[in-house]
Design an enzyme around this catalytic site. Structure first.
Site, mmCIF file in Angstrom:
data_model
loop_
_atom_site.group_PDB
_atom_site.id
_atom_site.type_symbol
_atom_site.label_atom_id
_atom_site.label_comp_id
_atom_site.label_asym_id
_atom_site.label_seq_id
_atom_site.Cartn_x
_atom_site.Cartn_y
_atom_site.Cartn_z
ATOM 1 N N HIS A 182 0.621 -1.674 -0.019
ATOM 2 C CA HIS A 182 0.256 0.002 -0.158
ATOM 3 C C HIS A 182 1.079 0.931 0.052
ATOM 4 O O HIS A 182 0.385 2.260 -0.268
ATOM 5 C CB HIS A 182 -0.743 -0.140 1.014
ATOM 6 C CG HIS A 182 -2.755 0.593 1.292
ATOM 7 N ND1 HIS A 182 -2.143 1.649 0.019
ATOM 8 C CD2 HIS A 182 -3.502 0.231 1.765
ATOM 9 C CE1 HIS A 182 -3.446 2.017 0.036
ATOM 10 N NE2 HIS A 182 -4.614 1.489 0.458
ATOM 11 N N ASP A 236 -2.435 2.219 -4.373
ATOM 12 C CA ASP A 236 -3.689 2.525 -3.434
ATOM 13 C C ASP A 236 -4.684 1.674 -4.141
ATOM 14 O O ASP A 236 -4.334 0.166 -4.835
ATOM 15 C CB ASP A 236 -4.143 4.137 -4.485
ATOM 16 C CG ASP A 236 -3.552 4.930 -3.792
ATOM 17 O OD1 ASP A 236 -2.725 5.000 -2.911
ATOM 18 O OD2 ASP A 236 -3.147 6.094 -4.015
#
Length: 428
Positions: A399, A403
């Site tokens: 992450h 995204d």
């Protein structure tokens, strides 16, 4: 020639033979394995002192944290001495074994000749001894006197009586030691537990230690998150069923699902380049090529050989490359070059029956796709409940780099390509 001259001549020949071998002996060292590998564990000796070897024949195996390195004989000859034991830690450049070079077909006749010379020497030595010193073979030694003969009393009166008395005294059994008083309190017996409670401790191999280190490093470094989706495998299964025999006949390779997933991922990575990128320091490295790491389970652990420039390959080429790498992995023949790099990983836990799973990112990569088993499930198609072969796929991504929108979009594109493989032709 007299017998004495013959013996001296034989001794001189043997001395000449051994001195020549000592002058020719060489020491073989631990070879250079890779830039990042400086030591390993000597796992096994395949040859022992005295064994004859051919040029480039494997003598020992050294286990490292990445691959197994074979140590081969530099030339034909014979092993004379091993300088390390199995399970020892050996470093690059360390003396490993001594080696006597020479053609293998020359070493065997020399050994046979030396044994024959030793036999002739023995026969000459035996024949040179006087007859009165030669012992006849096969003649049993004279029988030793029996105990009755030893204990027979002496005819002399006093001596005979004394001997008789001594024999009587020695024949009396020794008095038994006094019994110890039994303690009134007996220890309570240990409770019996059904079944075995044995424990076995086995030292972790270097590869297993390295795998454990890498997996924990990935969990600690990456901000891992996993997203799931379901793929209707009807179209891919139909295509495989229709063309697998033709592909096997023409290209001598089996048409599986890995080529379809690999091609779908390559196309999706072009549209979502962050899934093919990595973080180096404070920079993001984007790549216009796809080096596809394919997870392969081996007896020693999980390895990930790399299919280079997978984006330029078709289904058949991908299948051939995966089959070749898989065979090398199972045979323990993978090299560091086969596993170095990799920009994206596919792991197929479905071959073992896994239904769901969250794969771990192979750092420094940013994502890994997990395939699972195909199961018939009821789904709704055009308002009707039908049974379809469904595979659950998982994408674990970092992450820090991807995204949620990009990760989900990537997985949806992979699903769309597989549910209608004709789209891959249009995208290419």
């Amino acid at each position: 020639m007299s017998k004495g001259w013959k013996v001296a001549s034989t001794y001189s020949q043997r001395a000449k033979f051994h001195s020549t071998n000592l002058l020719k002996a060489e020491t073989v060292k631990v070879p250079q394995m890779a830039e990042s590998i400086s030591e390993g564990t000597l796992k096994s000796w395949l040859k022992q002192p005295g064994d004859v070897v051919q040029a480039d024949e494997e003598v020992a195996t050294i286990e490292t944290d990445k691959i197994d390195v074979s140590v081969n004989a530099p030339a034909a000859g014979r092993i004379t001495e091993l300088l390390a034991n199995e399970e020892d830690t050996v470093s690059v450049g360390q003396d490993l074994f001594r080696f006597e070079p020479g053609a293998a077909d020359e070493v065997a006749p020399k050994e046979q000749k030396s044994s024959e010379e030793g036999k002739d020497l023995k026969e000459t030595k035996d024949s040179s001894e006087p007859k009165d010193q030669q012992v006849e073979k096969g003649t049993p030694p004279p029988p030793s006197p029996s105990p009755e003969q030893i204990r027979k009393p002496d005819p002399a009166g006093v001596q005979g009586g004394t001997a008789k008395k001594e024999v009587k005294e020695t024949s009396k059994p020794a008095p038994a030691p006094p019994k110890e008083k039994e303690s009134k309190e007996q220890p309570a017996p240990a409770p019996r537990v059904p079944g075995s409670r044995n424990e076995t401790r086995v030292k972790m191999s270097r590869m297993r230690q390295r795998i454990a280190e890498r997996l924990k490093e990935s969990q600690n470094a990456a901000a891992s998150l996993t997203t799931f989706n379901e793929i209707d495998m009807s179209s891919v299964m139909e295509m495989r069923k229709k063309y697998k025999d033709e592909v096997l006949k023409e290209h001598d390779v089996k048409l599986g699902f890995m080529s379809a997933f690999a091609k779908a991922c390559c196309l999706a990575l072009k549209e979502i380049p962050a899934a093919n990128a990595s973080i180096e320091g404070d920079e993001i490295v984007y790549r216009d090529y796809v080096d596809l790491s394919v997870a392969v389970a081996t007896p020693k652990g999980l390895v990930t050989p790399v299919v280079r420039n997978a984006e330029t390959m078709n289904f058949i080429e991908i299948e051939k490359e995966i089959a070749a790498l898989g065979k090398k992995a199972r045979d323990g023949k993978l090299t560091l070059e086969d596993m170095a790099g990799g920009t994206f990983t596919i792991s197929n836990g479905g071959v073992f029956g896994s239904l769901y799973g969250t794969p771990i990112i192979n750092l420094p990569q940013s994502a890994v796709l997990g395939m699972h088993a195909i199961k018939d499930r009821p789904v709704v198609v055009d308002g009707q409940i039908v049974i379809r072969p469904i595979m659950v796929v998982a994408l674990t991504y970092d992450h820090r780099l991807l995204d949620g929108r990009e990760a989900v979009t990537f997985l949806v594109k992979v699903r769309d390509y597989l549910e209608d493989p004709r789209k891959m032709l249009l995208a290419a």
